[in-house]
Design an enzyme around this catalytic site. Structure first.
Site, short mmCIF file in Angstrom:
data_model
loop_
_atom_site.label_atom_id
_atom_site.label_comp_id
_atom_site.label_asym_id
_atom_site.label_seq_id
_atom_site.Cartn_x
_atom_site.Cartn_y
_atom_site.Cartn_z
N THR A 168 0.97 -1.40 -0.01
CA THR A 168 0.21 -0.38 0.09
C THR A 168 0.57 1.17 0.11
OG1 THR A 168 -1.58 0.85 1.09
CG2 THR A 168 -0.05 0.17 2.71
N ASP A 218 -8.13 -3.39 -1.27
CA ASP A 218 -8.80 -2.68 -1.60
C ASP A 218 -10.11 -1.87 -0.80
OD1 ASP A 218 -8.51 -0.90 -3.89
OD2 ASP A 218 -10.48 -2.10 -4.46
N GLY A 271 -8.65 9.38 5.28
CA GLY A 271 -10.02 9.30 4.47
C GLY A 271 -10.77 9.74 4.82
O1 LIG Z 1 -4.32 1.40 -2.85
P1 LIG Z 1 -3.36 1.77 -1.62
O2 LIG Z 1 -1.80 2.31 -2.12
O3 LIG Z 1 -3.62 1.01 -0.98
O4 LIG Z 1 -3.78 2.90 -0.74
P2 LIG Z 1 -5.83 3.88 -1.45
O5 LIG Z 1 -5.96 5.09 -0.19
O6 LIG Z 1 -5.46 4.90 -2.40
O7 LIG Z 1 -6.26 2.63 -1.42
P3 LIG Z 1 -7.88 2.23 -1.75
O8 LIG Z 1 -7.12 2.48 -3.12
O9 LIG Z 1 -8.23 1.22 -1.41
O10 LIG Z 1 -8.85 3.68 -1.58
C1 LIG Z 1 -9.20 3.44 -0.17
C2 LIG Z 1 -9.92 4.77 0.00
O11 LIG Z 1 -11.53 4.91 0.64
C3 LIG Z 1 -11.26 5.63 1.66
N1 LIG Z 1 -10.84 4.24 2.91
C4 LIG Z 1 -10.60 3.31 2.43
N2 LIG Z 1 -10.88 2.77 3.55
C5 LIG Z 1 -10.89 3.56 4.71
C6 LIG Z 1 -10.57 4.08 5.84
O12 LIG Z 1 -10.47 3.04 6.77
N3 LIG Z 1 -11.09 5.07 6.46
C7 LIG Z 1 -11.69 6.15 5.85
N4 LIG Z 1 -11.28 6.25 4.78
C8 LIG Z 1 -11.06 5.10 3.80
C9 LIG Z 1 -10.07 6.63 1.22
O13 LIG Z 1 -10.30 6.86 0.70
C10 LIG Z 1 -9.36 5.34 0.41
O14 LIG Z 1 -7.87 6.26 0.13
#
Ligand SMILES: O=P(O)(O)OP(=O)(O)OP(=O)(O)OC[C@H]1O[C@@H](n2cnc3c(O)ncnc32)[C@H](O)[C@@H]1O
Length: 223
Positions: free
Chosen positions: A6, A61, A183
């Site tokens: 990640t 994801d 996030g």
């Molecule tokens: O792909 P990686 O490198 O792991 O990092 P990313 O942040 O882009 O990860 P994702 O593609 O899984 O996107 C998930 C998004 O969903 C939201 N998200 C997921 N889990 C969350 C959490 O526990 N708390 C808050 N927001 C979350 C947040 O906006 C993340 O950027």
């Protein structure tokens, strides 16, 4: 040693809380396939990362699924956070009567070996009634991914097996509160508290990621 693939340090913080020293961040921006479901993105990501890493990998994801918008932003949550922003997602949701939402995550594990398939009794794609106790989701939703084929350029006819673990938590979209988490945590309220108002430990105990990590940890521990 497990590679948690990640670019998001918030995810690593939560994973190390569960898996202790067995996990390290592998900062690899795997190519996210265009897909409407987390399972496909996670499975393909794990395959790509496994090819790049030296050892077993897990990919997480995740996304925020808002009921009033039929699950938007869902698999596009990261993009929407970067473009629209958290505050404006709250303001878009504010006029809606139903502000219910869910966080979902799929953890994909790949170590190049095969796994025995276990039946999937429903998983997170099943419609949960609002407010329902999600304890049922805590059991046995690990599945062996057999449908997703390897889309890599090297035209390998062999599909590298991936094991999937799912987690989901229901809540409501509220005005931003709290300084913790990452996030969409400040606008996601569960039982009167936003995720950004919780410690990592408190969030893990109930969150989508915590549930998926617990399932993974149980399965991994038995291996
Ligand atoms: O792909 P990686 O490198 O792991 O990092 P990313 O942040 O882009 O990860 P994702 O593609 O899984 O996107 C998930 C998004 O969903 C939201 N998200 C997921 N889990 C969350 C959490 O526990 N708390 C808050 N927001 C979350 C947040 O906006 C993340 O950027």
């Amino acid at each position: 040693m497990l590679n948690f693939v990640t670019t998001n340090p918030g995810k690593v913080r939560e994973a190390t809380e569960y898996l202790d020293d067995d996990v390290q961040q592998f900062d690899f921006d795997y190519p996210e396939v265009q897909a409407d479901d987390l399972k496909t993105v996670a499975a393909e990501g794990a395959r790509a990362a496994y090819r790049a890493a030296d050892g077993p990998v897990i990919v997480d994801d995740a996304g925020l699924f808002i009921d009033a918008f039929d699950g938007f932003p869902g698999p596009y949550s990261s993009y929407v956070e970067d473009t629209v922003g958290v505050e404006r997602v709250w303001r878009m949701t504010e006029p809606e009567d139903d502000r219910g939402a869910a966080f979902k995550t799929v953890i994909a594990y790949c170590d190049g070996e095969g796994f025995e398939a276990t039946p999937d009794p429903g998983g997170i794609d099943r419609e949960d009634r609002r407010g329902q106790d999600l304890a049922a989701d805590d059991r046995g939703t690990a599945t062996t991914d057999e449908q997703v084929h390897d889309g890599s350029a090297e035209k390998s006819s062999e599909t590298v097996p991936v094991k999937l673990f799912e987690g989901r938590v229901n809540g409501d979209i509220v005005a931003p509160r709290g300084g913790g988490g990452f996030g969409f945590d400040p606008i996601f309220e569960h039982d009167g508290t936003t995720f950004a108002e919780m410690s990592t430990e408190q969030k893990n105990a109930i969150s989508h990621r915590g549930r998926a990590l617990a399932k993974f940890a149980e399965w991994y521990g038995e291996r």
